[in-house]
Design an enzyme around this catalytic site. Structure first.
Site, mmCIF file in Angstrom:
data_model
loop_
_atom_site.group_PDB
_atom_site.id
_atom_site.type_symbol
_atom_site.label_atom_id
_atom_site.label_comp_id
_atom_site.label_asym_id
_atom_site.label_seq_id
_atom_site.Cartn_x
_atom_site.Cartn_y
_atom_site.Cartn_z
ATOM 1 N N GLY A 46 0.827 -1.191 0.000
ATOM 2 C CA GLY A 46 0.000 0.000 0.000
ATOM 3 C C GLY A 46 0.862 1.242 0.000
ATOM 4 O O GLY A 46 2.030 1.205 0.428
ATOM 5 N N GLN A 51 2.831 10.063 1.379
ATOM 6 C CA GLN A 51 4.133 9.382 1.384
ATOM 7 C C GLN A 51 4.980 9.749 0.166
ATOM 8 O O GLN A 51 6.184 9.491 0.156
ATOM 9 C CB GLN A 51 3.949 7.861 1.436
ATOM 10 N N CYS A 93 5.773 0.033 7.545
ATOM 11 C CA CYS A 93 5.410 1.189 6.725
ATOM 12 C C CYS A 93 6.624 1.592 5.892
ATOM 13 O O CYS A 93 7.739 1.661 6.421
ATOM 14 C CB CYS A 93 4.981 2.338 7.629
ATOM 15 N N LEU A 94 6.400 1.875 4.612
ATOM 16 C CA LEU A 94 7.507 2.271 3.729
ATOM 17 C C LEU A 94 8.151 3.573 4.195
ATOM 18 O O LEU A 94 9.294 3.847 3.849
ATOM 19 C CB LEU A 94 7.013 2.413 2.285
ATOM 20 N N HIS A 135 -4.513 0.965 7.146
ATOM 21 C CA HIS A 135 -3.208 1.618 7.317
ATOM 22 C C HIS A 135 -3.101 2.832 6.387
ATOM 23 O O HIS A 135 -2.674 3.919 6.802
ATOM 24 C CB HIS A 135 -2.110 0.584 7.026
ATOM 25 N N GLU A 136 -3.513 2.651 5.117
ATOM 26 C CA GLU A 136 -3.405 3.755 4.147
ATOM 27 C C GLU A 136 -4.405 4.870 4.465
ATOM 28 O O GLU A 136 -4.083 6.048 4.332
ATOM 29 C CB GLU A 136 -3.587 3.258 2.718
ATOM 30 N N HIS A 139 -2.992 7.121 6.972
ATOM 31 C CA HIS A 139 -2.015 8.067 6.413
ATOM 32 C C HIS A 139 -2.682 9.358 5.938
ATOM 33 O O HIS A 139 -2.098 10.437 6.028
ATOM 34 C CB HIS A 139 -1.298 7.444 5.208
#
Ligand code: NI
Length: 175
Positions: A46, A51, A93-94, A135-136, A139
């Protein structure tokens, strides 16, 4: 279609409450294409617009991490309709590399989103896909998965993040 640089904690853009998309045009389409490419390149399941430094309510999710092209979900102005159950699983998380922790979230989720033409549609997801979508969506409100932790897990996250912040070059007077 470039792979975009992924913003890393503590970049303040990750704490932004993103604005709704109002124009469904070629700019949005290009952003989503680049985000899908960037997510697959990472690789991740994701990616949310902040991000990549864009403060809009846009995210992409692919629970197969690039294996099944049909699995890609495009989320524009998404809203959670309802959730059910609870599940605990490893999450990362990226934007916070090299840190994972067990996170408890609702096990399944129903979301209303918009497609690239601005038409609303519904998504029902469970397991990894439900986790990635939640999760997204977090963000888009400036919420990171580490904010969902409690107790000892939260302590571990806090000391990891403190170390990341100390690695940041000083903003003023630095070189
Ligand atoms: Ni993330």
């Amino acid at each position: 279609m470039p792979v975009l640089p992924i913003r890393q904690y503590p970049d303040p853009v990750l704490r932004t409450r993103c604005a709704p998309v109002e124009e469904f045009g070629s700019d949005l389409k290009r952003l989503v294409e680049d985000m899908i490419l960037t997510m697959h390149d990472a690789p991740g399941v994701g990616l949310a617009a902040p991000q990549v430094g864009v403060e809009l309510r846009v995210a992409v999710v692919d629970a197969t991490a690039g294996v099944d092209p049909e699995a890609v979900r495009v989320l524009v102005n998404p809203e959670i309709l309802d959730v059910a159950g609870a599940a605990t699983d490893k999450e990362g998380c990226l934007s916070i590399p090299d840190f994972t922790e067990q996170v408890t979230r609702p096990a399944s989720v129903r979301v209303v989103s918009h497609d690239l033409e601005g038409e609303p549609y519904e998504i029902a997801a469970d397991e990894l896909e439900a986790r990635a979508i939640q999760h997204e969506l977090d963000h888009l409100d400036g919420v990171l998965f580490v904010d969902r932790l409690r107790g000892l897990r939260r302590q571990r996250a806090r000391s990891f993040l403190r170390r990341l912040r100390s690695l940041e070059p000083a903003v003023a007077g630095g070189n």
